[in-house]
Design a protein around this motif. Structure first.
Motif, PDB file in Angstrom:
ATOM      1  N   LEU A 194      -8.412 -19.264  -9.944  1.00 46.44           N
ATOM      2  CA  LEU A 194      -7.378 -19.799 -10.837  1.00 46.44           C
ATOM      3  C   LEU A 194      -7.441 -19.125 -12.200  1.00 46.44           C
ATOM      4  CD1 LEU A 194      -7.691 -23.585  -9.883  1.00 46.44           C
ATOM      5  CD2 LEU A 194      -6.233 -21.820  -8.863  1.00 46.44           C
ATOM      6  N   GLY A 195      -7.711 -17.834 -12.186  1.00 45.15           N
ATOM      7  CA  GLY A 195      -7.931 -17.100 -13.420  1.00 45.15           C
ATOM      8  C   GLY A 195      -6.685 -16.568 -14.101  1.00 45.15           C
ATOM      9  N   THR A 196      -5.528 -16.730 -13.479  1.00 47.98           N
ATOM     10  CA  THR A 196      -4.274 -16.286 -14.107  1.00 47.98           C
ATOM     11  C   THR A 196      -3.385 -17.492 -14.344  1.00 47.98           C
ATOM     12  OG1 THR A 196      -2.978 -15.988 -12.074  1.00 47.98           O
ATOM     13  CG2 THR A 196      -4.448 -14.170 -12.726  1.00 47.98           C
ATOM     14  N   PRO A 197      -2.434 -17.399 -15.275  1.00 50.46           N
ATOM     15  CA  PRO A 197      -1.501 -18.519 -15.491  1.00 50.46           C
ATOM     16  C   PRO A 197      -0.730 -18.873 -14.226  1.00 50.46           C
ATOM     17  CG  PRO A 197      -1.390 -16.985 -17.329  1.00 50.46           C
ATOM     18  CD  PRO A 197      -2.261 -16.330 -16.291  1.00 50.46           C
ATOM     19  N   GLU A 198      -0.400 -17.878 -13.421  1.00 50.23           N
ATOM     20  CA  GLU A 198       0.354 -18.131 -12.193  1.00 50.23           C
ATOM     21  C   GLU A 198      -0.478 -18.933 -11.195  1.00 50.23           C
ATOM     22  OE1 GLU A 198       1.966 -14.938 -14.492  1.00 50.23           O
ATOM     23  OE2 GLU A 198      -0.031 -15.112 -13.596  1.00 50.23           O
TER      24      GLU A 198
END
Length: 298
Positions: A194-198
């Protein structure tokens, strides 16, 4: 312990990343994770299933990297159930397949098993009881306090609050017996997924869809209905006595499993596992794996 193999498969219009162990020609054992978690939550169970002859596959759920974020932004539980059914087909599962789900993966499991019972021979769910059983005690004061994050996730503050300390705090509260060093491994996997905003928006989207039926789409209507159906395949349901996410006092008050059993198919079994919390599959894998394998063998 050997590292599970990594792979990808296309199902229900998405490219899913997965971890796998066991013989290619073994019966499929589909293992579905929850939040805030990853397919690595099954790292202790996959080799045990492989040893029992299964082709054990743990996909990263929709929106959790390396699985694709769906273009349509659909995260209702019916879509998760449809993913499980589609993964069964894409991975070559037969009628001897089994499905095992934890947390959000449990919702997907209930839906997949009720919607397409002919695909699964055995069913296991962990930490989230059937939806109708959950609703019976959810609105007590103590449980509402535990569930603060669900309400936070309905607001723009969710993305602002998200960081490693927040995730570590959830794991610490939900599985208080899972030590800091072991917990750090799981939190690392969550932050990678879950390391990106998406990707983060996808994970939070599960909760926003839960509270907002306007986010549901018609093509998953049958699967959505199946999520709360009783189904026909017997289920092994495991709940941790020390679960800090969904309290045992709500699910199995005083050790009484009758309320959960009332919402499961005939022949099901409910066990309150002592000394473990929400993430029991990594907290005490020996005990939990033995319970699961005993159910599958029986």
């Amino acid at each position: 312990m050997a590292e599970p193999a990594r792979g990808t498969v296309r199902a229900n219009g998405l490219e899913f990343g997965y971890l796998a162990a066991g013989p290619e020609d073994g019966p499929l054992a589909l293992c579905l994770h929850g939040f805030p978690d990853s397919a690595y939550t099954w790292r202790e169970l996959l080799p045990e299933l492989a040893g029992a002859g299964y082709r054990a596959v743990a996909p990263f759920m929709r929106g959790y990297a390396p699985t694709e974020v769906p273009d349509d932004g659909v995260y209702q539980t019916g879509a998760l159930a449809a993913d499980a059914v589609a993964l069964h087909g894409a991975l070559g599962g037969g009628s001897d397949a089994v499905v095992i789900g934890h947390d959000w993966g449990a919702f997907a499991t209930y839906g997949a098993a009720a919607h397409a019972p002919e695909l699964w021979s055995k069913v296991v769910t962990i930490a989230v009881p059937p939806l109708n059983a959950l609703m019976e005690g959810f609105f007590g004061y103590e449980q509402l306090k535990r569930s603060f994050y669900m309400f936070l996730f309905q607001t723009p503050l969710a993305e602002m609050a998200w960081n490693r300390d927040f995730v570590d705090g959830l794991w610490r509260d939900w599985s208080p017996g899972h030590g800091a060093q072991a917990r750090a491994v799981d939190v690392d996997h969550v932050m990678a997924c879950l390391g990106t905003p998406e990707n983060l928006g996808a994970a939070i989207g599960y909760y926003r869809a839960m509270f907002d039926p306007a986010r549901h789409v018609e093509r998953y209507a049958a699967e959505q209905e199946a999520v709360s159906a009783k189904g026909e395949r017997p289920v092994l349901y495991l709940h941790g006595a020390d679960d800090g996410c969904l309290g045992a006092d709500v699910v199995v008050p005083g050790g009484d499993v009758s309320a959960v059993l009332a919402h499961l198919p005939e022949g099901s079994r409910v066990e309150c596992v002592p000394g473990v919390g929400h993430f029991m599959q990594v907290e005490r894998p020996g005990d939990v794996n033995a319970r699961i394998l005993d159910w599958l063998a029986g």
